[in-house]
Design a protein around this motif. Structure first.
Motif, PDB file in Angstrom:
ATOM      1  N   ASP A 113      32.344 -99.201  18.416  1.00 24.78           N
ATOM      2  CA  ASP A 113      31.681 -98.039  18.894  1.00 24.78           C
ATOM      3  C   ASP A 113      30.935 -97.721  18.466  1.00 24.78           C
ATOM      4  OD1 ASP A 113      30.775 -95.903  19.833  1.00 24.78           O
ATOM      5  OD2 ASP A 113      32.559 -93.651  19.395  1.00 24.78           O
ATOM      6  N   ARG A 128      34.882 -97.555  14.935  1.00 24.00           N
ATOM      7  CA  ARG A 128      33.655 -96.922  14.332  1.00 24.00           C
ATOM      8  C   ARG A 128      33.287 -97.467  13.547  1.00 24.00           C
ATOM      9  NH1 ARG A 128      30.999 -90.762  16.784  1.00 24.00           N
ATOM     10  NH2 ARG A 128      31.090 -91.441  19.053  1.00 24.00           N
ATOM     11  N   GLY A 153      28.890 -94.923  15.729  1.00 16.29           N
ATOM     12  CA  GLY A 153      29.498 -94.848  13.838  1.00 16.29           C
ATOM     13  C   GLY A 153      28.480 -95.322  13.312  1.00 16.29           C
TER      14      GLY A 153
END
Length: 253
Positions: free
Chosen positions: A20, A147, A23
């Motif tokens: 992701d 993240r 992050g």
């Protein structure tokens, strides 16, 4: 029997298919912190150093993204000043990077996702040095697994960009900085690293590893200067593990 869309309780964040990248924003913000300030002081000293030895400013700034480890950068500049052949300089700088390999392996093992693409790991590997390694141990507790790697990439990117701005500042401030202060500022990052190790130590084993590493460092420096940090770190940790590990039996989970 599971219906479509349900998952078993054994599924973990490591089974997520991709990282992701939202992050990265958190890692970028984390660069503006005490570790980032310590690095800025060190790289200010590096800027003053390259000014004093007559090393070109643009070339000095270029060592940041290309080498990204202050000891290697200082070695590059000082060997260049001494007239050493470029091939030998490259070999020596590469040897200084050996000490970062255990840190890189540890960081990647901590944040990688099994089913994710591998190229982000190579990117993070380039950014991994002392500060990124320390912050991976101290600042990722509240960051979700998908993240974490982007968080560290954001941190490394922001730190690298900041240092590329700080070095010219040190370069142009060199005439107003006392030589002793400029030289001392280069050691801010190693000092921060040592203090971070001490602050994170819990067991007698941890303190013994740090102490033994400090004792072995000057010995290794004398007999094998190209591998001094590797020998001190590996030797001190191994001796502490062999001598004190039985005392921790029953305390480990």
């Amino acid at each position: 029997m599971l219906t479509m869309g349900q998952t078993t309780q054994t599924d973990t964040d490591e089974d997520v298919a991709d990282y992701d990248w939202a992050g990265m924003a958190g890692g970028t913000r984390a660069a503006f912190s005490l570790p980032g300030l310590v690095m800025a002081c060190s790289f200010t000293g590096f800027g003053a150093l390259i000014h004093d030895v007559g090393f070109p400013l643009l070339a000095g700034v270029a060592t940041i993204p290309l080498i990204w480890a202050l000891p290697g950068q200082v070695l590059f500049v000082t060997m260049w000043q001494s007239g050493v052949a470029l091939l030998l300089i490259a070999a020596a700088v590469s040897l200084t990077a050996v000490r970062l390999m255990p840190m890189t392996i540890g960081v990647l093992a901590q944040v990688r996702l099994r089913k994710a693409k591998r190229w982000p790991e190579f990117l993070l590997g380039h950014f991994t040095a002392v500060t990124v390694w320390v912050m991976s141990l101290t600042s990722l507790h509240d960051v979700s697994a998908p993240r974490q790697l982007p968080w560290l990439v954001g941190l490394g990117t922001a730190l690298m960009a900041m240092m590329m701005l700080v070095v010219p500042a040190g370069y142009y401030l060199a005439d107003s900085l006392p030589p002793a202060l400029a030289a001392a500022m280069v050691f801010f990052t190693p000092a921060f690293f040592l203090l971070s190790l001490l602050s994170g130590a819990i067991w007698r084993f941890d303190y013994a590893a740090i102490l033994l590493g400090c004792v072995l460092l000057p010995i290794a420096r004398y007999y094998a200067p190209d591998f001094d940090l590797l020998i001190a770190g590996l030797g001190g940790g191994t001796l502490a593990f062999v001598c004190l590990r039985p005392r921790r039996k029953g305390l480990l989970k």
